[in-house]
Design an enzyme around this catalytic site. Sequence first.
Site, PDB file in Angstrom:
ATOM      1  N   GLY A   1       2.925  -1.259   4.288  1.00 45.90           N
ATOM      2  CA  GLY A   1       2.921   0.169   3.969  1.00 45.90           C
ATOM      3  C   GLY A   1       4.338   0.648   3.678  1.00 45.90           C
ATOM      4  O   GLY A   1       4.865   0.490   2.583  1.00 45.90           O
ATOM      5  N   GLY A   2       4.988   1.199   4.698  1.00 43.39           N
ATOM      6  CA  GLY A   2       6.298   1.838   4.537  1.00 43.39           C
ATOM      7  C   GLY A   2       7.321   0.998   3.786  1.00 43.39           C
ATOM      8  O   GLY A   2       8.030   1.507   2.903  1.00 43.39           O
TER       9      GLY A   2
ATOM     10  N   SER B   1       3.718  -2.601  10.288  1.00 42.79           N
ATOM     11  CA  SER B   1       5.169  -2.608  10.493  1.00 42.79           C
ATOM     12  C   SER B   1       5.826  -3.916  10.059  1.00 42.79           C
ATOM     13  O   SER B   1       6.736  -4.414  10.725  1.00 42.79           O
ATOM     14  CB  SER B   1       5.494  -2.262  11.958  1.00 42.79           C
ATOM     15  OG  SER B   1       5.002  -0.962  12.260  1.00 42.79           O
TER      16      SER B   1
ATOM     17  N   HIS C   1      -9.416   0.613   5.063  1.00 45.77           N
ATOM     18  CA  HIS C   1      -8.088   0.797   5.663  1.00 45.77           C
ATOM     19  C   HIS C   1      -8.225   1.692   6.895  1.00 45.77           C
ATOM     20  O   HIS C   1      -9.050   2.611   6.920  1.00 45.77           O
ATOM     21  CB  HIS C   1      -7.132   1.437   4.648  1.00 45.77           C
ATOM     22  CG  HIS C   1      -5.720   1.457   5.154  1.00 45.77           C
ATOM     23  ND1 HIS C   1      -5.257   2.440   5.984  1.00 45.77           N
ATOM     24  CD2 HIS C   1      -4.699   0.579   4.986  1.00 45.77           C
ATOM     25  CE1 HIS C   1      -3.986   2.184   6.298  1.00 45.77           C
ATOM     26  NE2 HIS C   1      -3.629   1.063   5.701  1.00 45.77           N
TER      27      HIS C   1
ATOM     28  N   GLU D   1      -5.104  -5.609  10.518  1.00 40.62           N
ATOM     29  CA  GLU D   1      -4.128  -4.541  10.726  1.00 40.62           C
ATOM     30  C   GLU D   1      -4.436  -3.830  12.041  1.00 40.62           C
ATOM     31  O   GLU D   1      -5.245  -2.890  12.069  1.00 40.62           O
ATOM     32  CB  GLU D   1      -4.202  -3.532   9.583  1.00 40.62           C
ATOM     33  CG  GLU D   1      -3.900  -4.116   8.225  1.00 40.62           C
ATOM     34  CD  GLU D   1      -3.372  -3.041   7.292  1.00 40.62           C
ATOM     35  OE1 GLU D   1      -2.231  -3.158   6.859  1.00 40.62           O
ATOM     36  OE2 GLU D   1      -4.096  -2.069   7.033  1.00 40.62           O
TER      37      GLU D   1
ATOM     38  N   GLU E   1      -6.627   4.123   7.982  1.00 41.27           N
ATOM     39  CA  GLU E   1      -6.516   5.574   7.765  1.00 41.27           C
ATOM     40  C   GLU E   1      -7.809   6.143   7.191  1.00 41.27           C
ATOM     41  O   GLU E   1      -8.175   7.287   7.472  1.00 41.27           O
ATOM     42  CB  GLU E   1      -5.295   5.866   6.873  1.00 41.27           C
ATOM     43  CG  GLU E   1      -4.012   5.679   7.674  1.00 41.27           C
ATOM     44  CD  GLU E   1      -2.817   5.199   6.875  1.00 41.27           C
ATOM     45  OE1 GLU E   1      -2.810   5.323   5.647  1.00 41.27           O
ATOM     46  OE2 GLU E   1      -1.879   4.685   7.516  1.00 41.27           O
TER      47      GLU E   1
ATOM     48  N   ASN F   1       0.861  -1.190   0.000  1.00 38.66           N
ATOM     49  CA  ASN F   1       0.000   0.000   0.000  1.00 38.66           C
ATOM     50  C   ASN F   1       0.893   1.233   0.000  1.00 38.66           C
ATOM     51  O   ASN F   1       1.499   1.562   1.012  1.00 38.66           O
ATOM     52  CB  ASN F   1      -0.892  -0.039   1.256  1.00 38.66           C
ATOM     53  CG  ASN F   1      -1.704   1.232   1.429  1.00 38.66           C
ATOM     54  OD1 ASN F   1      -1.825   2.036   0.512  1.00 38.66           O
ATOM     55  ND2 ASN F   1      -2.270   1.410   2.620  1.00 38.66           N
ATOM     56  N   TRP F   2       0.956   1.903  -1.152  1.00 37.23           N
ATOM     57  CA  TRP F   2       1.873   3.046  -1.283  1.00 37.23           C
ATOM     58  C   TRP F   2       1.326   4.299  -0.596  1.00 37.23           C
ATOM     59  O   TRP F   2       2.025   5.296  -0.486  1.00 37.23           O
ATOM     60  CB  TRP F   2       2.140   3.333  -2.759  1.00 37.23           C
ATOM     61  CG  TRP F   2       2.922   2.257  -3.463  1.00 37.23           C
ATOM     62  CD1 TRP F   2       3.422   1.095  -2.914  1.00 37.23           C
ATOM     63  CD2 TRP F   2       3.312   2.241  -4.840  1.00 37.23           C
ATOM     64  NE1 TRP F   2       4.085   0.365  -3.863  1.00 37.23           N
ATOM     65  CE2 TRP F   2       4.039   1.045  -5.068  1.00 37.23           C
ATOM     66  CE3 TRP F   2       3.126   3.113  -5.918  1.00 37.23           C
ATOM     67  CZ2 TRP F   2       4.570   0.714  -6.316  1.00 37.23           C
ATOM     68  CZ3 TRP F   2       3.653   2.780  -7.160  1.00 37.23           C
ATOM     69  CH2 TRP F   2       4.379   1.591  -7.350  1.00 37.23           C
ATOM     70  N   LYS F   3       0.087   4.303  -0.214  1.00 36.57           N
ATOM     71  CA  LYS F   3      -0.550   5.480   0.408  1.00 36.57           C
ATOM     72  C   LYS F   3      -0.295   6.722  -0.463  1.00 36.57           C
ATOM     73  O   LYS F   3      -0.238   6.602  -1.684  1.00 36.57           O
ATOM     74  CB  LYS F   3      -0.054   5.673   1.839  1.00 36.57           C
ATOM     75  CG  LYS F   3      -0.120   4.373   2.651  1.00 36.57           C
ATOM     76  CD  LYS F   3       0.079   4.591   4.110  1.00 36.57           C
ATOM     77  CE  LYS F   3       0.197   3.242   4.810  1.00 36.57           C
ATOM     78  NZ  LYS F   3       0.190   3.346   6.254  1.00 36.57           N
TER      79      LYS F   3
ATOM     80  N   GLY G   1       2.505   1.739  10.797  1.00 41.36           N
ATOM     81  CA  GLY G   1       3.431   2.868  10.680  1.00 41.36           C
ATOM     82  C   GLY G   1       4.144   3.233  11.969  1.00 41.36           C
ATOM     83  O   GLY G   1       4.733   4.308  12.060  1.00 41.36           O
TER      84      GLY G   1
HETATM   85  C1  PEP Z   1      -0.620  -0.160   6.073  1.00 39.59           C
HETATM   86  O1  PEP Z   1      -0.721   1.018   5.819  1.00 39.59           O
HETATM   87  O2  PEP Z   1      -1.502  -0.940   5.671  1.00 39.59           O
HETATM   88  C2  PEP Z   1       0.531  -0.616   6.841  1.00 39.59           C
HETATM   89  C3  PEP Z   1       0.491  -1.818   7.328  1.00 39.59           C
HETATM   90  O3  PEP Z   1       1.571   0.260   7.029  1.00 39.59           O
HETATM   91  P1  PEP Z   1       3.024  -0.058   7.651  1.00 39.59           P
HETATM   92  O4  PEP Z   1       3.523  -1.329   7.003  1.00 39.59           O
HETATM   93  O5  PEP Z   1       3.870   1.111   7.305  1.00 39.59           O
HETATM   94  O6  PEP Z   1       2.839  -0.252   9.120  1.00 39.59           O
END
Ligand code: PEP
Length: 251
Positions: free
Chosen positions: A234-235, A213, A95, A167, A97, A9-11, A173
Amino acid sequence: MRKPFLAGNWKMNLDRRSGVALARTLAARSVTWSGREVAIFPAFVYLDEIVRATAGSGVRVGAQNLCDEKSGAFTGEVSAAMLKDVGATLVLCGHSERRHLYGEDDRLVNRKLHAALSQGLDVILCVGETLEERKSGSTEARLSRQMTLGLAGVSAEDLARITIAYEPVWAIGTGVNASPAQAGEAHTYLRGLLSGLYGESAAAAVRIQYGGSVKADNIQTLMRAPNVDGALVGGASLQSESFLGIVEVAL
Ligand code: PEP
């Protein structure tokens, strides 16, 4: 057997040039992958180009969000049909967010999920508890509500097009991932919920990703936990080395 599913997920990150470069690198490497499914979720405006950059490869492209309505006067929104039109094949719904920063509730998430299914898009339905909910012992209640309302009206046949992403909000994050034991416990609970809703064999076929994470150095132990079938990242999905490090050790 559930095929491991790794998704990035590039956000609201990466510009046209860096997104296309990353997509091309992943697409080229995908010829060496077997036994796993991989998807990336760029920002809306780059979907068309990223779909073309990955055409014919083992990388699927999806959207991070969609509108629950079909078409019309919904300024700033993007419909399921538009996503399909540019070649996206799946979409994230719910999600954290979207839920926490933009106030999306379970009923809206459910309407979005149906909008996606009605256009033939596959869905990753994201669920997860906050830190307060975990501390107060209401993790299961939260997950149960998100799953039951999120999947309301979904047939057993359509369930085959849905992946669940567990999640925990406190792990997204933050650099603090759920332990394999915590992930395994939540995933096993989620599969039990699916069994109650759809029966054991339909539930057994659904992939449940862990998200929060995830890195190359924790993916293997997380994937060994019961009922963990992949990851939503994500990251660590924003650079080829870190995402490939996850995709290529995650079996
Ligand atoms: C996400 O945004 O779905 C996510 C899991 O982010 P991260 O891996 O950065 O925690």
